[in-house]
Enzyme design. Structure first.
Site, PDB file in Angstrom:
ATOM      1  N   GLY A   1       0.867  -1.183   0.000  1.00 40.02           N
ATOM      2  CA  GLY A   1       0.000   0.000   0.000  1.00 40.02           C
ATOM      3  C   GLY A   1       0.896   1.221   0.000  1.00 40.02           C
ATOM      4  O   GLY A   1       1.410   1.611   1.042  1.00 40.02           O
TER       5      GLY A   1
ATOM      6  N   GLY B   1       0.120   4.217  -0.606  1.00 36.63           N
ATOM      7  CA  GLY B   1      -0.706   5.426  -0.516  1.00 36.63           C
ATOM      8  C   GLY B   1      -0.148   6.390   0.516  1.00 36.63           C
ATOM      9  O   GLY B   1       1.059   6.405   0.793  1.00 36.63           O
TER      10      GLY B   1
ATOM     11  N   VAL C   1      -0.385   6.728   3.886  1.00 38.31           N
ATOM     12  CA  VAL C   1       0.273   6.231   5.105  1.00 38.31           C
ATOM     13  C   VAL C   1       1.519   5.407   4.749  1.00 38.31           C
ATOM     14  O   VAL C   1       2.575   5.571   5.365  1.00 38.31           O
ATOM     15  CB  VAL C   1      -0.703   5.385   5.958  1.00 38.31           C
ATOM     16  CG1 VAL C   1       0.007   4.821   7.184  1.00 38.31           C
ATOM     17  CG2 VAL C   1      -1.900   6.230   6.390  1.00 38.31           C
ATOM     18  N   GLY C   2       1.399   4.543   3.744  1.00 40.28           N
ATOM     19  CA  GLY C   2       2.528   3.685   3.371  1.00 40.28           C
ATOM     20  C   GLY C   2       3.743   4.502   2.941  1.00 40.28           C
ATOM     21  O   GLY C   2       4.872   4.231   3.364  1.00 40.28           O
TER      22      GLY C   2
ATOM     23  N   ARG D   1     -11.029   6.091   5.620  1.00 43.65           N
ATOM     24  CA  ARG D   1     -12.388   6.622   5.779  1.00 43.65           C
ATOM     25  C   ARG D   1     -12.489   8.049   5.265  1.00 43.65           C
ATOM     26  O   ARG D   1     -11.504   8.778   5.169  1.00 43.65           O
ATOM     27  CB  ARG D   1     -12.844   6.522   7.231  1.00 43.65           C
ATOM     28  CG  ARG D   1     -11.995   7.239   8.244  1.00 43.65           C
ATOM     29  CD  ARG D   1     -12.578   7.020   9.620  1.00 43.65           C
ATOM     30  NE  ARG D   1     -11.678   7.488  10.647  1.00 43.65           N
ATOM     31  CZ  ARG D   1     -12.062   7.819  11.865  1.00 43.65           C
ATOM     32  NH1 ARG D   1     -13.333   7.727  12.199  1.00 43.65           N
ATOM     33  NH2 ARG D   1     -11.182   8.242  12.755  1.00 43.65           N
TER      34      ARG D   1
ATOM     35  N   ARG E   1     -14.303   3.814  11.342  1.00 44.34           N
ATOM     36  CA  ARG E   1     -13.297   2.871  10.825  1.00 44.34           C
ATOM     37  C   ARG E   1     -13.949   1.512  10.543  1.00 44.34           C
ATOM     38  O   ARG E   1     -13.556   0.801   9.627  1.00 44.34           O
ATOM     39  CB  ARG E   1     -12.172   2.699  11.846  1.00 44.34           C
ATOM     40  CG  ARG E   1     -11.355   3.976  12.087  1.00 44.34           C
ATOM     41  CD  ARG E   1     -10.358   3.772  13.203  1.00 44.34           C
ATOM     42  NE  ARG E   1      -9.493   4.930  13.446  1.00 44.34           N
ATOM     43  CZ  ARG E   1      -9.773   5.912  14.305  1.00 44.34           C
ATOM     44  NH1 ARG E   1     -10.905   5.894  14.994  1.00 44.34           N
ATOM     45  NH2 ARG E   1      -8.935   6.910  14.488  1.00 44.34           N
TER      46      ARG E   1
ATOM     47  N   ASN F   1     -11.807  -3.837   3.123  1.00 47.42           N
ATOM     48  CA  ASN F   1     -10.451  -4.044   3.644  1.00 47.42           C
ATOM     49  C   ASN F   1     -10.175  -5.475   4.114  1.00 47.42           C
ATOM     50  O   ASN F   1      -9.038  -5.939   4.036  1.00 47.42           O
ATOM     51  CB  ASN F   1     -10.143  -3.023   4.741  1.00 47.42           C
ATOM     52  CG  ASN F   1      -9.912  -1.628   4.160  1.00 47.42           C
ATOM     53  OD1 ASN F   1      -9.920  -1.466   2.940  1.00 47.42           O
ATOM     54  ND2 ASN F   1      -9.721  -0.644   5.007  1.00 47.42           N
TER      55      ASN F   1
ATOM     56  N   SER G   1      -4.142  -1.225   8.255  1.00 46.75           N
ATOM     57  CA  SER G   1      -5.440  -1.014   7.602  1.00 46.75           C
ATOM     58  C   SER G   1      -6.581  -1.140   8.616  1.00 46.75           C
ATOM     59  O   SER G   1      -6.546  -1.978   9.509  1.00 46.75           O
ATOM     60  CB  SER G   1      -5.648  -2.047   6.486  1.00 46.75           C
ATOM     61  OG  SER G   1      -4.520  -2.079   5.642  1.00 46.75           O
ATOM     62  N   ASN G   2      -7.591  -0.317   8.443  1.00 43.73           N
ATOM     63  CA  ASN G   2      -8.736  -0.294   9.366  1.00 43.73           C
ATOM     64  C   ASN G   2      -9.900  -1.152   8.898  1.00 43.73           C
ATOM     65  O   ASN G   2     -10.030  -1.381   7.704  1.00 43.73           O
ATOM     66  CB  ASN G   2      -9.207   1.163   9.514  1.00 43.73           C
ATOM     67  CG  ASN G   2      -8.400   1.906  10.559  1.00 43.73           C
ATOM     68  OD1 ASN G   2      -8.151   1.380  11.637  1.00 43.73           O
ATOM     69  ND2 ASN G   2      -8.013   3.130  10.244  1.00 43.73           N
TER      70      ASN G   2
ATOM     71  N   ASP H   1      -2.498   6.768  18.686  1.00 36.65           N
ATOM     72  CA  ASP H   1      -3.461   7.361  19.619  1.00 36.65           C
ATOM     73  C   ASP H   1      -2.733   7.970  20.819  1.00 36.65           C
ATOM     74  O   ASP H   1      -3.141   9.028  21.324  1.00 36.65           O
ATOM     75  CB  ASP H   1      -4.475   6.305  20.083  1.00 36.65           C
ATOM     76  CG  ASP H   1      -5.216   5.685  18.900  1.00 36.65           C
ATOM     77  OD1 ASP H   1      -5.358   6.367  17.877  1.00 36.65           O
ATOM     78  OD2 ASP H   1      -5.633   4.510  18.997  1.00 36.65           O
TER      79      ASP H   1
ATOM     80  N   ARG I   1      -1.302  11.265  19.860  1.00 37.04           N
ATOM     81  CA  ARG I   1      -2.371  12.282  19.831  1.00 37.04           C
ATOM     82  C   ARG I   1      -2.761  12.691  21.252  1.00 37.04           C
ATOM     83  O   ARG I   1      -3.074  13.854  21.507  1.00 37.04           O
ATOM     84  CB  ARG I   1      -3.574  11.727  19.054  1.00 37.04           C
ATOM     85  CG  ARG I   1      -3.277  11.649  17.562  1.00 37.04           C
ATOM     86  CD  ARG I   1      -4.432  11.070  16.766  1.00 37.04           C
ATOM     87  NE  ARG I   1      -4.149  11.193  15.327  1.00 37.04           N
ATOM     88  CZ  ARG I   1      -4.700  10.446  14.388  1.00 37.04           C
ATOM     89  NH1 ARG I   1      -5.570   9.500  14.718  1.00 37.04           N
ATOM     90  NH2 ARG I   1      -4.398  10.635  13.122  1.00 37.04           N
TER      91      ARG I   1
HETATM   92  P1  NAI Z   1      -4.602   5.423   0.530  1.00 39.22           P
HETATM   93  O1  NAI Z   1      -5.846   5.269  -0.264  1.00 39.22           O
HETATM   94  O2  NAI Z   1      -3.831   6.684   0.404  1.00 39.22           O
HETATM   95  O3  NAI Z   1      -3.597   4.214   0.209  1.00 39.22           O
HETATM   96  C1  NAI Z   1      -3.998   2.881   0.167  1.00 39.22           C
HETATM   97  C2  NAI Z   1      -3.218   2.202  -0.952  1.00 39.22           C
HETATM   98  O4  NAI Z   1      -3.505   0.811  -0.907  1.00 39.22           O
HETATM   99  C3  NAI Z   1      -3.577   2.701  -2.343  1.00 39.22           C
HETATM  100  O5  NAI Z   1      -2.425   3.201  -3.005  1.00 39.22           O
HETATM  101  C4  NAI Z   1      -4.144   1.466  -3.045  1.00 39.22           C
HETATM  102  O6  NAI Z   1      -3.842   1.408  -4.429  1.00 39.22           O
HETATM  103  C5  NAI Z   1      -3.455   0.353  -2.263  1.00 39.22           C
HETATM  104  N1  NAI Z   1      -4.130  -0.937  -2.373  1.00 39.22           N
HETATM  105  C6  NAI Z   1      -5.466  -1.213  -2.332  1.00 39.22           C
HETATM  106  N2  NAI Z   1      -5.670  -2.534  -2.469  1.00 39.22           N
HETATM  107  C7  NAI Z   1      -4.455  -3.107  -2.579  1.00 39.22           C
HETATM  108  C8  NAI Z   1      -4.014  -4.442  -2.728  1.00 39.22           C
HETATM  109  N3  NAI Z   1      -4.871  -5.475  -2.793  1.00 39.22           N
HETATM  110  N4  NAI Z   1      -2.685  -4.658  -2.822  1.00 39.22           N
HETATM  111  C9  NAI Z   1      -1.806  -3.658  -2.756  1.00 39.22           C
HETATM  112  N5  NAI Z   1      -2.160  -2.358  -2.611  1.00 39.22           N
HETATM  113  C10 NAI Z   1      -3.473  -2.101  -2.528  1.00 39.22           C
HETATM  114  O7  NAI Z   1      -5.008   5.179   2.059  1.00 39.22           O
HETATM  115  P2  NAI Z   1      -4.171   5.592   3.369  1.00 39.22           P
HETATM  116  O8  NAI Z   1      -4.609   6.920   3.824  1.00 39.22           O
HETATM  117  O9  NAI Z   1      -2.750   5.332   3.128  1.00 39.22           O
HETATM  118  O10 NAI Z   1      -4.751   4.539   4.436  1.00 39.22           O
HETATM  119  C11 NAI Z   1      -4.474   3.151   4.305  1.00 39.22           C
HETATM  120  C12 NAI Z   1      -5.189   2.359   5.383  1.00 39.22           C
HETATM  121  O11 NAI Z   1      -4.629   2.662   6.664  1.00 39.22           O
HETATM  122  C13 NAI Z   1      -6.694   2.669   5.511  1.00 39.22           C
HETATM  123  O12 NAI Z   1      -7.418   1.497   5.759  1.00 39.22           O
HETATM  124  C14 NAI Z   1      -6.757   3.594   6.712  1.00 39.22           C
HETATM  125  O13 NAI Z   1      -8.021   3.587   7.342  1.00 39.22           O
HETATM  126  C15 NAI Z   1      -5.674   2.987   7.573  1.00 39.22           C
HETATM  127  N6  NAI Z   1      -5.129   3.851   8.610  1.00 39.22           N
HETATM  128  C16 NAI Z   1      -4.872   3.261   9.821  1.00 39.22           C
HETATM  129  C17 NAI Z   1      -4.310   3.972  10.854  1.00 39.22           C
HETATM  130  C18 NAI Z   1      -4.021   3.288  12.154  1.00 39.22           C
HETATM  131  O14 NAI Z   1      -3.667   3.967  13.127  1.00 39.22           O
HETATM  132  N7  NAI Z   1      -4.137   1.976  12.236  1.00 39.22           N
HETATM  133  C19 NAI Z   1      -3.999   5.408  10.690  1.00 39.22           C
HETATM  134  C20 NAI Z   1      -4.283   5.926   9.379  1.00 39.22           C
HETATM  135  C21 NAI Z   1      -4.827   5.156   8.375  1.00 39.22           C
END
Ligand code: NAI
Length: 308
Positions: A7, A9, A11-12, A82, A88, A95, A119-120, A148, A151
């Site tokens: 991923g 995106g 966060v990654g 989200r 979440r 997810n 991932s959430n 958390d 924060r």
């Molecule tokens: P984003 O949409 O910017 O990035 C997600 C990436 O995953 C995208 O580039 C997408 O193409 C890729 N992706 C989707 N399906 C895939 C697959 N099967 N194989 C490989 N790549 C795939 O989202 P963001 O903001 O990076 O968030 C990612 C996740 O992290 C979300 O579920 C979000 O809710 C979660 N999150 C969790 C936090 C925590 O504290 N646990 C904090 C912030 C976000």
């Protein structure tokens, strides 16, 4: 030390950037399903290397798990984030499928990997990895509490009008608006309990602001945050990679600890080269134990939605 992040995106990529800047890993592989996306992010990040003074080699691949072979640590940030107004938990439908296939593909090429689930809904996704793979529980770590807690410290410092380096505090429980349990009674300012400085009402407000920390940012940004999540993940990765034996609240599978059984939820753990090396037993008040119990009931409800 080879680290894979699935991923690429928000966060990654943020996580890859912090890992590189800290300069402790030889190799970071970014993998994404979107054609060329991880390659582009990796190239952009590598062009920071001479500017920011790091030697970590970052490469990007589109869905080719053979390039992740032999990873010591893998981070799962693939999946949808989200939007304003969403919880979440509402992300589970999409997810869960992504996390299940991604974790299986990672293990196929790196059977001894330590997996960090981001991932959430994170506690449920961590449980899903526990239920659907053969990885021992010390090698499955959910990241939520580290973010958390950061924060919480931000809100404590704001209320105390103190520098953040002067405050300490921890958030346990589920990584959800309702499920977080900020340990206000344990929070300190330079070893002095914060209750010496703040009224009970103000402390309760700090706890409430902490719990909706992610939702507040989602409202402002239109999507979920990435800098602090990326930094929090990089802290966990560094603690494992450098065998630091640091304590972080992480989601882990519980078998009686904190009076909870059969689910993954945030508790303090020692992180080192074997992943979760110990679950730390912090004495909680009756009220805090009751909040942990309530939080666990929330996580369990989401776990029950999984089709295992
Ligand atoms: P984003 O949409 O910017 O990035 C997600 C990436 O995953 C995208 O580039 C997408 O193409 C890729 N992706 C989707 N399906 C895939 C697959 N099967 N194989 C490989 N790549 C795939 O989202 P963001 O903001 O990076 O968030 C990612 C996740 O992290 C979300 O579920 C979000 O809710 C979660 N999150 C969790 C936090 C925590 O504290 N646990 C904090 C912030 C976000």
């Amino acid at each position: 030390m080879k680290i894979t992040i699935v991923g690429a995106g928000a966060v990654g990529a943020s996580c890859a950037e912090y890992i590189a800047i800290k300069n402790f890993a030889s190799e970071v592989v970014l993998l994404d399903i979107k054609e060329g996306y991880a390659e582009g992010k990796a190239m952009d990040l590598m062009q920071c290397a001479s500017l920011n003074g790091f030697d970590t080699k970052i490469t990007g691949v589109t869905s080719d798990y053979s390039k992740t072979a032999g990873s010591d640590i893998a981070v799962i940030t693939s999946g949808i984030p989200r939007k304003p107004g969403m919880t979440r938990e509402e992300l589970i439908g999409i997810n869960a499928g992504i996390v299940k296939t991604v974790s299986a593909s990672l293990i196929e090429h790196s059977p001894n990997v330590i997996m960090i689930v981001v991932s959430n809904p994170m506690d449920t996704m961590t449980y899903l990895v526990h239920k659907t793979t053969d990885l021992p529980k010390n090698r499955i770590i959910g990241m939520g509490g580290a973010l958390d807690s950061a924060r919480f410290k931000y809100r404590l410092a704001e209320a105390l009008e103190a520098p953040i380096s002067d405050v300490d505090g921890m958030v346990l429980g589920g990584h959800s608006d309702k499920g977080m349990v900020p340990l206000t009674s344990h929070a300190t300012r330079n070893s002095i309990k914060v209750s010496e400085f703040l009224s009970e009402d103000r402390l309760n407000q700090v706890a409430e602001d902490t719990k909706v920390g992610g939702a507040t940012l989602t409202g402002l940004l239109g999507t979920s945050a990435w800098y602090a999540p990326g930094a929090a993940v990089s802290g966990l990765v560094q603690a494992i990679a450098c065998d630091q034996k640091k304590i972080f609240p992480c989601s882990t599978y519980l078998e009686g600890e904190y009076g909870l059984n059969g689910l993954c939820i945030g508790v303090p753990v020692i992180l080192g080269k074997d992943g979760i090396e110990k679950i730390v037993d912090v004495p909680l008040s009756d009220a805090e134990m009751a909040k942990m119990q309530e939080s666990a009931e929330g996580v369990q409800k989401t776990n029950d939605l999984l089709e295992l």
